[in-house]
Scaffold this motif. Structure first.
Motif, mmCIF file in Angstrom:
data_model
loop_
_atom_site.group_PDB
_atom_site.id
_atom_site.type_symbol
_atom_site.label_atom_id
_atom_site.label_comp_id
_atom_site.label_asym_id
_atom_site.label_seq_id
_atom_site.Cartn_x
_atom_site.Cartn_y
_atom_site.Cartn_z
ATOM 1 N N GLU A 249 -21.443 12.167 -21.873
ATOM 2 C CA GLU A 249 -23.032 12.764 -22.137
ATOM 3 C C GLU A 249 -23.505 11.872 -23.740
ATOM 4 O O GLU A 249 -22.525 10.616 -23.828
ATOM 5 C CB GLU A 249 -22.309 14.543 -22.773
ATOM 6 N N ASP A 250 -24.417 12.760 -23.877
ATOM 7 C CA ASP A 250 -25.067 11.959 -25.024
ATOM 8 C C ASP A 250 -24.340 12.225 -26.057
ATOM 9 O O ASP A 250 -23.610 12.399 -26.204
ATOM 10 C CB ASP A 250 -26.599 12.122 -25.492
ATOM 11 N N LEU A 251 -24.191 12.068 -27.781
ATOM 12 C CA LEU A 251 -23.449 11.512 -29.053
ATOM 13 C C LEU A 251 -22.492 12.485 -29.175
ATOM 14 O O LEU A 251 -21.877 13.136 -29.473
ATOM 15 C CB LEU A 251 -24.734 10.374 -29.643
ATOM 16 N N LEU A 252 -24.010 13.909 -29.328
ATOM 17 C CA LEU A 252 -24.017 14.874 -29.842
ATOM 18 C C LEU A 252 -22.436 15.506 -28.889
ATOM 19 O O LEU A 252 -21.507 16.666 -29.255
ATOM 20 C CB LEU A 252 -24.810 15.723 -30.515
ATOM 21 N N LYS A 253 -22.803 15.476 -27.089
ATOM 22 C CA LYS A 253 -21.899 16.089 -26.538
ATOM 23 C C LYS A 253 -20.804 15.235 -25.930
ATOM 24 O O LYS A 253 -19.598 15.652 -24.830
ATOM 25 C CB LYS A 253 -23.166 16.970 -25.669
ATOM 26 N N SER A 254 -21.086 14.449 -25.899
ATOM 27 C CA SER A 254 -19.509 13.379 -26.103
ATOM 28 C C SER A 254 -18.217 13.725 -26.298
ATOM 29 O O SER A 254 -17.608 14.047 -26.996
ATOM 30 C CB SER A 254 -20.410 11.243 -26.130
#
Length: 373
Positions: A249-254
């Motif tokens: 996922e992207d940075l916030l959801k990684s």
């Protein structure tokens, strides 16, 4: 041969093609004291039992399952054959290629069992070992073999809302395979594998948002595998290596973590036990997506499996072994429907079903299909 009490299906030497007979001998791990191995297969050519026949052994007992069709093949220890490489025109292969194959129906199976009732052999092979050997042969044929369960749950219902979930009923599936990269690495029987597992949660019933994939977890693994039967230890096999898991996922959801693990596996008859422990490889504090993941996932897991006739039950347990007692409980049930297709039911309760929700307690039940077990 003295032990040709059955008609033989020469599956390993005929069906698998050029050069694979040598691989078969290597995978069966003959000891110097073994005369041969007996393979019992079902009508889908899945190995049900591998029986060791010792030097000087005069009698053999087969515990046959209640099946419409069974096949038996005898594979002689290559140490008792000519030292020359096996070839298509060898006397040994000609001898086996000319043996008539025959289905053993229920009636003849009963007669056979009565005929060898007073015979004996060294030990029964466990259900785990039979699966392991069957998958090794499948790996020779296809180039890869199953690792963890491969399944599709068209209906998977969570009883508490998860991240990104608009519909509590969704589809869940897992793909898991492994590939033998090097066998007999450094010394005999030490094998080196690459494995890949992907678990996905699919909001297939969310028409309004174009049925998105809520999350996918990706888990590549590099590990060594070594049998322990020649040692006086509890476990039959040990696996150890490196595993990475992330959700892409992207940075916030990684979410991601890397581990070193060691796993011992024990099998007896229809029972199997797996005990795995892991050590998390530390990350830079500024880059760590989930610094407290061990508080929820713990430092290992215990897996248990038991087969009752055609029914298979498996249980996986995790716990952080701390005062807050966070962990997970997963119970699986499967039953054959057709060939390598099984009815599959899965129940999960606890932390860590997916990386996005590693720190949220989830309760979920799903039903669908399992492919090869």
């Amino acid at each position: 041969m003295w032990f040709r009490i059955l008609s033989v299906l020469c599956l390993p030497l005929v069906v698998y093609g050029d050069g694979l007979e040598e691989k078969l001998y290597k995978k069966l791990n003959f000891s110097a004291d073994e005369r041969a191995k007996v393979l019992i297969l079902d009508k889908q050519m899945q190995i049900l039992q591998v029986i060791s026949v010792q030097k000087g052994q005069k009698e053999l007992k087969l515990n046959l399952q209640d099946s419409d069709e069974l096949f038996v093949t005898f594979v002689e220890n290559p140490q008792h054959l000519s030292s020359a490489p096996l070839a298509k025109d060898s006397k040994y292969l000609k001898e086996f290629a000319n043996v008539e194959s025959k289905e053993i129906q229920k009636e003849s199976a009963t007669t056979l069992k009565e005929g060898v009732e007073n015979a004996s052999f060294e030990r029964d092979i466990s259900r785990y070992e039979a699966r392991f050997e069957r998958n090794r042969l499948l790996g020779d044929f296809l180039g890869f073999e199953p690792y963890k369960f491969n399944y599709l749950l068209p209906a998977s219902v969570s009883f508490n809302k998860e991240q990104g979930q608009t519909k509590r009923t969704e589809a869940k599936f897992q793909i898991s395979i492994k590939k033998l990269l090097i066998d007999d690495l450094l010394f005999k029987d030490l094998d080196f594998y690459f494995a890949y597992t992907q678990q996905s949660f699919w909001q297939i019933y969310d028409n309004e948002n174009s049925r998105p994939f809520r999350e996918s977890n990706y888990e590549p693994t590099l590990y060594f595998s070594y049998p322990l039967k020649q040692y006086n230890v509890f476990f039959d096999r040990v696996n150890f290596g490196y595993v990475h898991q992330s959700n892409g996922e992207d940075l916030l959801k990684s979410r991601s973590w890397d581990r070193l693990f060691i796993e011992g596996i024990y099998g007896y008859e229809n029972f199997v036990l797996g005990l795995k422990a892991w050590y998390r490889i530390k990350e830079d504090a500024n880059k760590d997506d989930n610094p407290d993941i061990l508080d929820y996932m713990g430092y290992g897991e215990l897996s248990l499996g038991y087969g009752i006739n055609k029914h298979l039950f498996t249980l996986t347990l995790r716990n952080n072994l701390q005062s807050d007692n966070r962990g997970a409980f997963m119970l699986d049930y499967s039953y054959p429907l057709y060939k390598n297709l099984y009815l599959y039911v899965q129940y999960f309760s606890g932390y860590g079903e997916s990386l996005a929700d590693y720190n949220h307690s989830i309760e979920r039940v799903g039903a669908g299909f399992l492919f090869v077990r």
